[in-house]
Design a protein around this motif. Sequence first.
Motif, PDB file in Angstrom:
ATOM      1  N   SER A  22       8.146  -4.858  88.026  1.00 33.86           N
ATOM      2  CA  SER A  22       7.357  -5.983  87.566  1.00 33.86           C
ATOM      3  C   SER A  22       6.443  -6.477  88.669  1.00 33.86           C
ATOM      4  O   SER A  22       6.862  -6.707  89.795  1.00 33.86           O
ATOM      5  CB  SER A  22       8.269  -7.119  87.117  1.00 33.86           C
ATOM      6  N   ASP A  66       1.325 -17.945  92.704  1.00 32.60           N
ATOM      7  CA  ASP A  66       1.937 -18.967  91.851  1.00 32.60           C
ATOM      8  C   ASP A  66       0.943 -19.565  90.866  1.00 32.60           C
ATOM      9  O   ASP A  66       1.276 -19.814  89.705  1.00 32.60           O
ATOM     10  CB  ASP A  66       2.548 -20.089  92.703  1.00 32.60           C
ATOM     11  N   GLN A  75       0.517 -17.184  87.979  1.00 29.76           N
ATOM     12  CA  GLN A  75       1.714 -17.206  87.135  1.00 29.76           C
ATOM     13  C   GLN A  75       1.719 -18.450  86.251  1.00 29.76           C
ATOM     14  O   GLN A  75       2.005 -18.369  85.057  1.00 29.76           O
ATOM     15  CB  GLN A  75       2.979 -17.194  87.995  1.00 29.76           C
ATOM     16  N   TRP A 103       4.918  -9.277  88.264  1.00 27.10           N
ATOM     17  CA  TRP A 103       4.854 -10.719  88.045  1.00 27.10           C
ATOM     18  C   TRP A 103       5.063 -11.490  89.341  1.00 27.10           C
ATOM     19  O   TRP A 103       4.309 -12.400  89.672  1.00 27.10           O
ATOM     20  CB  TRP A 103       5.905 -11.131  87.019  1.00 27.10           C
ATOM     21  N   HIS A 104       6.088 -11.133  90.090  1.00 18.56           N
ATOM     22  CA  HIS A 104       6.403 -11.866  91.320  1.00 18.56           C
ATOM     23  C   HIS A 104       5.361 -11.639  92.407  1.00 18.56           C
ATOM     24  O   HIS A 104       5.277 -12.427  93.351  1.00 18.56           O
ATOM     25  CB  HIS A 104       7.793 -11.510  91.815  1.00 18.56           C
TER      26      HIS A 104
END
Length: 87
Positions: A16, A23, A26, A18-19
Amino acid sequence: MQSVPQLSGEFPAVPSAWHALPDEVQLTLSREALRRAAETLADHAELLASEMEAGTLLDQGGPDALRLFAAVVRATNRDGFATVGTA
């Protein structure tokens, strides 16, 4: 060399990213997903109300309640989440 673990036996697991996103990105993507989910709920409430009015579904006073629910979902989410591009 290690193999990539399998999920459900068919598709290889994809790491992923995503991390790895900042921020702020996200948060922006999460807000857009929530906005779209709220709109989907409101649309489904409208559809159910129409189906009840058409006699397709048993009407027990639901269309007005569903339309109120749709309006509340839209009103409470309209200002809370910024619209983001075409994500």
